[in-house]
Scaffold this motif. Structure first.
Motif, PDB file in Angstrom:
ATOM      1  N   GLY A  84       0.789  -1.230   0.000  1.00  0.00           N
ATOM      2  CA  GLY A  84       0.000   0.000   0.000  1.00  0.00           C
ATOM      3  C   GLY A  84       0.820   1.279   0.000  1.00  0.00           C
ATOM      4  O   GLY A  84       0.279   2.369   0.049  1.00  0.00           O
ATOM      5  N   VAL A  85       2.154   1.147  -0.015  1.00  0.00           N
ATOM      6  CA  VAL A  85       3.011   2.330   0.000  1.00  0.00           C
ATOM      7  C   VAL A  85       3.540   2.554  -1.415  1.00  0.00           C
ATOM      8  O   VAL A  85       3.949   1.618  -2.090  1.00  0.00           O
ATOM      9  CB  VAL A  85       4.213   2.108   0.957  1.00  0.00           C
ATOM     10  N   ARG A  86       3.486   3.785  -1.888  1.00  0.00           N
ATOM     11  CA  ARG A  86       3.986   4.049  -3.238  1.00  0.00           C
ATOM     12  C   ARG A  86       5.470   4.378  -3.245  1.00  0.00           C
ATOM     13  O   ARG A  86       6.192   4.027  -4.158  1.00  0.00           O
ATOM     14  CB  ARG A  86       3.243   5.230  -3.854  1.00  0.00           C
ATOM     15  N   ASN A  87       5.880   5.096  -2.228  1.00  0.00           N
ATOM     16  CA  ASN A  87       7.255   5.565  -2.171  1.00  0.00           C
ATOM     17  C   ASN A  87       7.879   5.192  -0.838  1.00  0.00           C
ATOM     18  O   ASN A  87       7.393   5.605   0.207  1.00  0.00           O
ATOM     19  CB  ASN A  87       7.300   7.087  -2.281  1.00  0.00           C
ATOM     20  N   ILE A  88       8.948   4.406  -0.878  1.00  0.00           N
ATOM     21  CA  ILE A  88       9.626   4.076   0.364  1.00  0.00           C
ATOM     22  C   ILE A  88      10.646   5.177   0.634  1.00  0.00           C
ATOM     23  O   ILE A  88      11.479   5.488  -0.223  1.00  0.00           O
ATOM     24  CB  ILE A  88      10.334   2.708   0.268  1.00  0.00           C
ATOM     25  N   LYS A  89      10.570   5.775   1.820  1.00  0.00           N
ATOM     26  CA  LYS A  89      11.403   6.941   2.101  1.00  0.00           C
ATOM     27  C   LYS A  89      12.631   6.554   2.910  1.00  0.00           C
ATOM     28  O   LYS A  89      12.750   5.429   3.404  1.00  0.00           O
ATOM     29  CB  LYS A  89      10.573   7.986   2.842  1.00  0.00           C
ATOM     30  N   VAL A  90      13.536   7.543   3.032  1.00  0.00           N
ATOM     31  CA  VAL A  90      14.818   7.293   3.686  1.00  0.00           C
ATOM     32  C   VAL A  90      14.660   6.701   5.088  1.00  0.00           C
ATOM     33  O   VAL A  90      15.299   5.715   5.436  1.00  0.00           O
ATOM     34  CB  VAL A  90      15.652   8.592   3.767  1.00  0.00           C
ATOM     35  N   ASP A  91      13.753   7.289   5.893  1.00  0.00           N
ATOM     36  CA  ASP A  91      13.646   6.798   7.277  1.00  0.00           C
ATOM     37  C   ASP A  91      13.093   5.375   7.333  1.00  0.00           C
ATOM     38  O   ASP A  91      13.394   4.615   8.241  1.00  0.00           O
ATOM     39  CB  ASP A  91      12.833   7.754   8.157  1.00  0.00           C
ATOM     40  N   GLN A  92      12.283   5.008   6.304  1.00  0.00           N
ATOM     41  CA  GLN A  92      11.785   3.632   6.263  1.00  0.00           C
ATOM     42  C   GLN A  92      12.909   2.653   5.926  1.00  0.00           C
ATOM     43  O   GLN A  92      12.935   1.529   6.424  1.00  0.00           O
ATOM     44  CB  GLN A  92      10.661   3.499   5.237  1.00  0.00           C
TER      45      GLN A  92
END
Ligand SMILES: [Zn+2]
Length: 351
Positions: A84-92
Motif C-alpha cells: 500500500g506504499v507508493r514511495n519508500i522513504k529514507v527513514d523507512q
C-alpha cells in the motif's frame, strides 16, 4: 511457505552452488515479472544459507532452521514488504531494512533481508541505501526483489548480483487455475494468457476483473480523438476506480500494455494474442496503424505509469493525457467523428 516453487531451476541451482561453495554475494537483485515466484526463491535461498543440515531446500529439509524459515519465524530472515506504499522513504529504509541488517545473526550463519517491490524505494532512499550496499555488514545478505529493475538507480543495480526470472509457462498456470480455482479449461487458458506468465497475477483475476478489462479496452478502442468527453470520462472512471488502490491501477496499465502488444502482434501476423476473446476488435484496430506508432504508444503507457506512481503526477490528468495520445489520429488531426464505421480509426488511422 517455500513449498511449491515452480521452475526457475537454473536460478535456484546458481544460488544453491553459491551457498555450497561459500561464495554468496552480499547483495542480489532478483528481477522478473510479478507473481512468478521470485520471493519464494529468495526465501528458499535464505533457508539454504542458514540450513544446519547440509543446505537442502527448506521445504524438504527437516532441520530446525529450515522449519523456522518455512514457517516464516526464523529470527535471521526478514521479508520486508511495503504494501500500500507508493514511495519508500529514507527513514523507512533505516527503520525497516538497515536496522534488521545490522543486527548480528542470532542463530543462523547469515542475516538475510529480502526487500520486496524494491522499485518503490524513492531516489533519496536509494541513495541512502547505497552506503549499506557499498559496505554491507558482515554475514549479511540483501535481496532486492523487483518487477521493474529499471526504476532502480544504476548505482544500486551495479552493486547487486543480478538474477533474472522469466515468466512461467502458460500451460502450467492454466493447469493450476483449473485445479485450484476450478476454472473451465477455456477460461483458465484466457486467464493464463492475460497474466503473461505470472501465477500470482492469474490467481488474482476473477470474472468481475475480466469484464472490467473488456470494458476498459473496448472503451479505449472505440475512443475517437475528436471526442474529448469520452477521453475525460474514461480517465475519470479509471482514476476513481484506482483511487487508493495501486494494484488496480497497475492492472489497468498492464491490460492496456497487453492490448497494444496484441494489436502489434496482429500487425506482424502473429496470432500469439493475450486477449484472445477480443480478437475481432483487435484485428479492426490493427488496420491502418503501423508498428512504430504502436511502440510509441507503448512507451507513453510506461511513461505515464512512471509519472503517476513514481513522480506523483495527478492520476486523472496523466490518464487524460495518455488517452489523448492513444486516441490521437496519426498525423495529429482529429479523427472523423459521428461516423460509426470509423469508430476504430482513432487508434492510428494513417490517412
Ligand atoms: Zn535445513
Amino acid at each position: 511457505m517455500t513449498t511449491n516453487i515452480a521452475g526457475h531451476e537454473f536460478q535456484r541451482e546458481i544460488l544453491r552452488r553459491a551457498a555450497a561453495e561459500n561464495v554468496v554475494s552480499h547483495a542480489y537483485l532478483f528481477s522478473g515479472p510479478d507473481g512468478v515466484g521470485k520471493r519464494l526463491v529468495a526465501l528458499e535461498f535464505a533457508g539454504v544459507v542458514n540450513c544446519t543440515s547440509g543446505g537442502g531446500s527448506p521445504s524438504e529439509c527437516g532441520c530446525g532452521s529450515c522449519r523456522k524459515v518455512e514457517k516464516g519465524i526464523h529470527p535471521d530472515v526478514a521479508m520486508v514488504e511495503f504494501a500500500g506504499v507508493r514511495n519508500i522513504k529514507v527513514d523507512q529504509v533505516r527503520d525497516e531494512i538497515e536496522e534488521k541488517l545490522y543486527l548480528k545473526p542470532f542463530e543462523g550463519r547469515f542475516k538475510v533481508v529480502i526487500v520486496d517491490e524494491a522499485e518503490k524505494l524513492n531516489n533519496s532512499a536509494q541513495n541512502a541505501f547505497l552506503k549499506t550496499l557499498e559496505e554491507p555488514p558482515p554475514a549479511s545478505i540483501i535481496i532486492l526483489v523487483t518487477s521493474r529493475p529499471g526504476a532502480l538507480l544504476p548505482t544500486i543495480r551495479s552493486r547487486c548480483q543480478p538474477l533474472n526470472f522469466g515468466a512461467l509457462p502458460e500451460r502450467y498456470i492454466a493447469d493450476v487455475l483449473a485445479e485450484k480455482a476450478g476454472l473451465p479449461p477455456d477460461e483458465a487458458g484466457l486467464y493464463a494468457r492475460i497474466s503473461s506468465g505470472s501465477l500470482g497475477a492469474a490467481l488474482r483475476l476473477d470474472a468481475e476483473t475480466m469484464e472490467w478489462r473488456r470494458e476498459l479496452l473496448s472503451a479505449l478502442g472505440g475512443m475517437s480523438a475528436g471526442s474529448a468527453s469520452d477521453i475525460v470520462s474514461l480517465a475519470e472512471q479509471l482514476s476513481e476506480s484506482a483511487s487508493g488502490d495501486q494494484a488496480r491501477l497497475d492492472l489497468a496499465f498492464r491490460f492496456i500494455s497487453l492490448w497494444l502488444r496484441d494489436i502489434a502482434f496482429l500487425k506482424i501476423g502473429s496470432g500469439d494474442l493475450s486477449n484472445v476473446d477480443m480478437k475481432d476488435e483487435l484485428a479492426a484496430l490493427a488496420e491502418g496503424i503501423d508498428v512504430a506508432s504502436l511502440m510509441e504508444r507503448q512507451r507513453q503507457v510506461e511513461k505515464t505509469w512512471y509519472d503517476i506512481v513514481r513522480a506523483n503526477a495527478n492520476t486523472r490528468l496523466a490518464l487524460e493525457n495518455l488517452f489523448i495520445k492513444l486516441a490521437r489520429k496519426q498525423g495529429g488531426g482529429p479523427a472523423p467523428s459521428g461516423n460509426p464505421d470509423r469508430r476504430h480509426a482513432n487508434i492510428g488511422d494513417r490517412a
